[in-house]
Design an enzyme around this catalytic site. Structure first.
Site, short mmCIF file in Angstrom:
data_model
loop_
_atom_site.label_atom_id
_atom_site.label_comp_id
_atom_site.label_asym_id
_atom_site.label_seq_id
_atom_site.Cartn_x
_atom_site.Cartn_y
_atom_site.Cartn_z
N PRO A 59 0.91 -1.33 0.59
CA PRO A 59 0.27 -0.20 -0.27
C PRO A 59 0.74 1.30 0.37
O PRO A 59 2.20 1.40 1.12
CB PRO A 59 -0.77 0.18 1.66
CG PRO A 59 -0.93 -1.82 1.70
CD PRO A 59 0.76 -2.17 1.07
N CYS A 60 0.54 2.43 -0.65
CA CYS A 60 1.32 3.74 -1.26
C CYS A 60 1.09 4.64 -0.24
O CYS A 60 2.40 5.56 -0.28
CB CYS A 60 1.34 4.20 -2.58
SG CYS A 60 -0.55 4.33 -2.68
#
Length: 418
Positions: free
Chosen positions: A119-120
């Protein structure tokens, strides 16, 4: 080209990256994803592919038309297709169990490729601005990604993330990206990366991402990076929307609808067009104040090709206290541009940053329109845990995804290099 190369998708989300690799000819062995709703989306897509490949697509159509339940859809395909989607947060406590499930899916086969990116949010500039980055456990998920590489030793891996990763630092001042690359090299991979712009590969969206590719073995003088072929189209954003039924704020439906006109060349050539029932063309309801603001924003673009600055609004429409930040909170998805601004997960919160370009429709874009911007095919259905359609969940999954067409271009070139 080989068509039996098998891959594992980590942090799979709704499957945008995976869908691109499937289109290119790769075969998914398993998907691992923490979000339960996204996992149901992946399961439904697995069912779609199996039914399509076994001349039973009518079963999927019945599901879209609410003639079958989700359980009935899943029961129509082999159990291993559904079990290939593993709903788990990847971490120290879960790693062993996930390995066991992936091993069961691989069986006697060999895993050729691992794809995916953590997840960024933890590496994004917005995440850092909130001041909670150092405490975010997602900063260290790349270490578990490396554990999958150690165990399965694929020939290649493809790691995707946001540009903020290039400058994100740990509490010691070290760049996370440097730590990642060093770890991948330590476990036996040569790594190369590029910053790719989705609009250069047929996606009508300005979206830049880091795509790092690792190859098993020591570095050679020759680059192995799968440089995807650029595809600059003459299409504009209107070409993504032009065939859809005209609806007002709060109108439309999550259930099947038919387009109102001939589909554009862009929709057909990108693989977005589908002969199956169209779903998720449902618009949010909006307040009278927001709808008036939307008209101001669209009119300003139509007449002056200028974006709305919050201070441009009449005083009686200014209800936000913060007037010196996020001054472009109301933004039109301009139909006459070759690419629109980036679709992100915030679209699940409100539609102010994604106003439809047609002033007569006067609304924000629908999940289907957002999905088209992300180059998802029209037969892609976005699920929710409950089994009942949830627009917020659909928007979140779409906003977090990798554009399918970009993923496909990378996968096609990787196959050529194989």
């Amino acid at each position: 080209m080989p068509s039996t190369l098998k891959f594992l998708d980590l942090f799979a989300g709704a499957g945008g990256l995976s869908e691109g690799f499937i289109r290119a000819g790769f075969q998914p062995i398993a998907h691992v994803e923490a979000d339960a709703s996204a996992c149901f989306t992946l399961k439904t897509r697995q069912a779609y592919h199996w039914l399509k490949n076994n001349n039973s697509i009518d079963v999927y159509v019945k599901y879209l038309q609410n003639e079958l339940s989700r359980d009935e859809l899943y029961n129509a395909v082999p159990t291993n297709e559904i079990d290939s989607v593993i709903n788990a947060f990847i971490g120290a406590e879960t790693l062993s169990e996930i390995f066991q499930k992936v091993d069961q899916q691989i069986g006697e086969s060999k895993l050729d490729l691992i794809i995916g990116g953590p997840p960024c949010q933890a590496y994004s500039l917005i995440g850092r601005a909130r001041g909670n980055m150092h405490d975010d456990p997602r900063n260290h998920l790349y270490k578990y990604y490396a554990e999958f590489l150690r165990r399965y030793k694929p020939k290649y891996f493809v790691f995707e993330n946001v540009l903020g990763l290039l400058t994100a630092r740990n509490p010691n001042g070290e760049l996370y990206f440097d730590k990642m690359k060093s770890l991948f090299v330590e476990i036996g991979y040569t790594v190369e990366y590029r910053v790719l712009s989705a609009n250069e590969y047929g996606v009508l969206q300005n979206r830049k991402r880091i795509i790092l590719v690792g190859k098993k073995g020591h570095r050679s003088k020759k680059s192995f990076y799968p440089e995807p072929e650029k595809l600059i189209t003459e299409a504009c954003v209107w070409d993504l929307f032009s065939d859809l039924p005209k609806i007002q704020a709060g109108g439309g439906s999550t259930t099947p609808q038919r387009g109102r006109s001939e589909q554009s060349k862009c929709l057909k050539e990108s693989g977005i067009a589908s002969t199956l029932p169209l779903t998720w063309h449902q618009a949010r309801p909006h307040s009278k104040q927001d709808l008036e603001i939307y008209k101001h924003a669209v009119n300003l673009w139509d007449t002056e090709k200028r974006r709305l600055h919050y201070d441009d609004l009449p005083e009686y429409l200014k209800s936000h206290k913060g007037r010196n930040s996020f001054v472009d909170r109301f933004k039109v998805v301009a139909g006459d541009l070759a690419a629109c601004h980036t679709v992100v997960a915030h679209i699940s919160k409100d539609g102010h940053h994604y106003i439809h370009p047609d002033i007569e429709q006067n609304r924000s874009i629908t999940p289907r329109e957002a999905a088209r911007i992300q180059s998802f095919p029209d037969d892609y259905y976005f699920e929710n845990v409950s089994g009942k359609p949830a627009r917020t969940s659909a928007f979140k999954q779409i906003g977090n995804a990798v554009p399918v067409l970009l993923a496909q271009k990378i996968a096609e070139q990787l196959l050529r290099n194989w």
